[in-house]
Motif scaffolding. Structure first.
Motif, mmCIF file in Angstrom:
data_model
loop_
_atom_site.group_PDB
_atom_site.id
_atom_site.type_symbol
_atom_site.label_atom_id
_atom_site.label_comp_id
_atom_site.label_asym_id
_atom_site.label_seq_id
_atom_site.Cartn_x
_atom_site.Cartn_y
_atom_site.Cartn_z
ATOM 1 N N ILE A 10 -11.705 -19.714 20.699
ATOM 2 C CA ILE A 10 -10.303 -19.336 20.913
ATOM 3 C C ILE A 10 -9.980 -19.320 22.396
ATOM 4 O O ILE A 10 -8.946 -19.838 22.835
ATOM 5 N N LYS A 11 -10.871 -18.769 23.194
ATOM 6 C CA LYS A 11 -10.641 -18.705 24.643
ATOM 7 C C LYS A 11 -10.612 -20.107 25.253
ATOM 8 O O LYS A 11 -9.772 -20.425 26.088
ATOM 9 N N LEU A 12 -11.538 -20.964 24.821
ATOM 10 C CA LEU A 12 -11.566 -22.339 25.327
ATOM 11 C C LEU A 12 -10.304 -23.093 24.921
ATOM 12 O O LEU A 12 -9.740 -23.856 25.727
ATOM 13 N N GLN A 13 -9.864 -22.912 23.702
ATOM 14 C CA GLN A 13 -8.645 -23.577 23.239
ATOM 15 C C GLN A 13 -7.437 -23.102 24.041
ATOM 16 O O GLN A 13 -6.575 -23.897 24.417
ATOM 17 N N GLU A 14 -7.380 -21.802 24.333
ATOM 18 C CA GLU A 14 -6.272 -21.267 25.134
ATOM 19 C C GLU A 14 -6.252 -21.908 26.524
ATOM 20 O O GLU A 14 -5.201 -22.319 27.014
ATOM 21 N N ALA A 15 -7.426 -22.027 27.135
ATOM 22 C CA ALA A 15 -7.512 -22.656 28.460
ATOM 23 C C ALA A 15 -7.105 -24.127 28.384
ATOM 24 O O ALA A 15 -6.392 -24.633 29.258
ATOM 25 N N ASP A 17 -5.075 -25.480 26.221
ATOM 26 C CA ASP A 17 -3.622 -25.527 26.031
ATOM 27 C C ASP A 17 -2.885 -25.316 27.349
ATOM 28 O O ASP A 17 -1.890 -25.979 27.634
ATOM 29 N N LEU A 18 -3.393 -24.404 28.178
ATOM 30 C CA LEU A 18 -2.746 -24.125 29.478
ATOM 31 C C LEU A 18 -2.810 -25.320 30.414
ATOM 32 O O LEU A 18 -1.938 -25.497 31.261
ATOM 33 N N THR A 19 -3.845 -26.147 30.268
ATOM 34 C CA THR A 19 -3.961 -27.332 31.130
ATOM 35 C C THR A 19 -3.316 -28.558 30.519
ATOM 36 O O THR A 19 -3.268 -29.612 31.154
ATOM 37 N N GLY A 20 -2.869 -28.440 29.281
ATOM 38 C CA GLY A 20 -2.222 -29.577 28.628
ATOM 39 C C GLY A 20 -3.202 -30.615 28.141
ATOM 40 O O GLY A 20 -2.855 -31.790 28.002
ATOM 41 N N SER A 21 -4.442 -30.233 27.900
ATOM 42 C CA SER A 21 -5.438 -31.189 27.425
ATOM 43 C C SER A 21 -5.967 -30.746 26.068
ATOM 44 O O SER A 21 -5.747 -29.611 25.639
ATOM 45 N N THR A 22 -6.669 -31.655 25.434
ATOM 46 C CA THR A 22 -7.302 -31.292 24.171
ATOM 47 C C THR A 22 -8.514 -30.424 24.477
ATOM 48 O O THR A 22 -9.013 -30.385 25.616
ATOM 49 N N LEU A 23 -9.010 -29.745 23.456
ATOM 50 C CA LEU A 23 -10.200 -28.913 23.642
ATOM 51 C C LEU A 23 -11.369 -29.763 24.105
ATOM 52 O O LEU A 23 -12.104 -29.387 25.023
ATOM 53 N N ASN A 24 -11.536 -30.931 23.506
ATOM 54 C CA ASN A 24 -12.626 -31.814 23.892
ATOM 55 C C ASN A 24 -12.484 -32.251 25.352
ATOM 56 O O ASN A 24 -13.456 -32.209 26.120
ATOM 57 N N GLN A 25 -11.289 -32.684 25.751
ATOM 58 C CA GLN A 25 -11.070 -33.098 27.144
ATOM 59 C C GLN A 25 -11.361 -31.948 28.105
ATOM 60 O O GLN A 25 -11.998 -32.136 29.138
ATOM 61 N N PHE A 26 -10.881 -30.757 27.755
ATOM 62 C CA PHE A 26 -11.090 -29.594 28.607
ATOM 63 C C PHE A 26 -12.574 -29.289 28.765
ATOM 64 O O PHE A 26 -13.061 -29.061 29.875
ATOM 65 N N MET A 27 -13.311 -29.291 27.668
ATOM 66 C CA MET A 27 -14.735 -28.964 27.730
ATOM 67 C C MET A 27 -15.515 -30.007 28.516
ATOM 68 O O MET A 27 -16.386 -29.662 29.318
ATOM 69 N N VAL A 28 -15.201 -31.273 28.319
ATOM 70 C CA VAL A 28 -15.901 -32.323 29.060
ATOM 71 C C VAL A 28 -15.610 -32.193 30.547
ATOM 72 O O VAL A 28 -16.523 -32.245 31.390
#
Length: 109
Positions: free
Chosen positions: A20-25, A27-38
């Motif tokens: 949930i925390k990763l998804q929130e972050a 969303d704030l950056t405008g990227s998908t969860l996968n893009q954000f994590m990578v």
């Protein structure tokens, strides 16, 4: 160039609170969860690699090192004795034909 054949898959199992925390972050950056994590993992990896592979010097440290390279100190007695022992071992091992530290015989110009 990235082609479908050049990609690897990395999967993670995380607690729901972390997801949930990763998804929130993300969303704030405008990227998908996968893009954000990578991107986050890549940034962390680059920082860690740089920290371990790069040595930073102050201007004074750099000047001291350059000075030592330009004007090396004369070998002290202990170093001279150690080098003599090294040369003797090289002779005993049959390596006396090459200069110390040389991988291949040097060609004279």
């Amino acid at each position: 160039m990235n082609t479908p054949g050049n990609r690897d898959r990395i999967t993670n199992r995380v607690p729901q609170t972390v997801a949930i925390k990763l998804q929130e972050a993300a969303d704030l950056t405008g990227s998908t969860l996968n893009q954000f994590m990578v991107q986050a993992a890549l940034e962390k990896a680059e920082k860690l690699i740089a920290r371990e592979k790069i040595i930073y010097f102050s201007k004074n440290d750099a000047a001291m090192i350059i000075n030592l390279l330009d004007k090396p100190a004369k070998p002290n007695a202990a170093l001279v004795r150690a080098f003599e022992r090294f040369k003797q071992r090289e002779i005993e091992n049959g390596n006396e034909s090459r200069p110390a530290g040389a991988n291949t015989p040097s060609a004279e110009v």
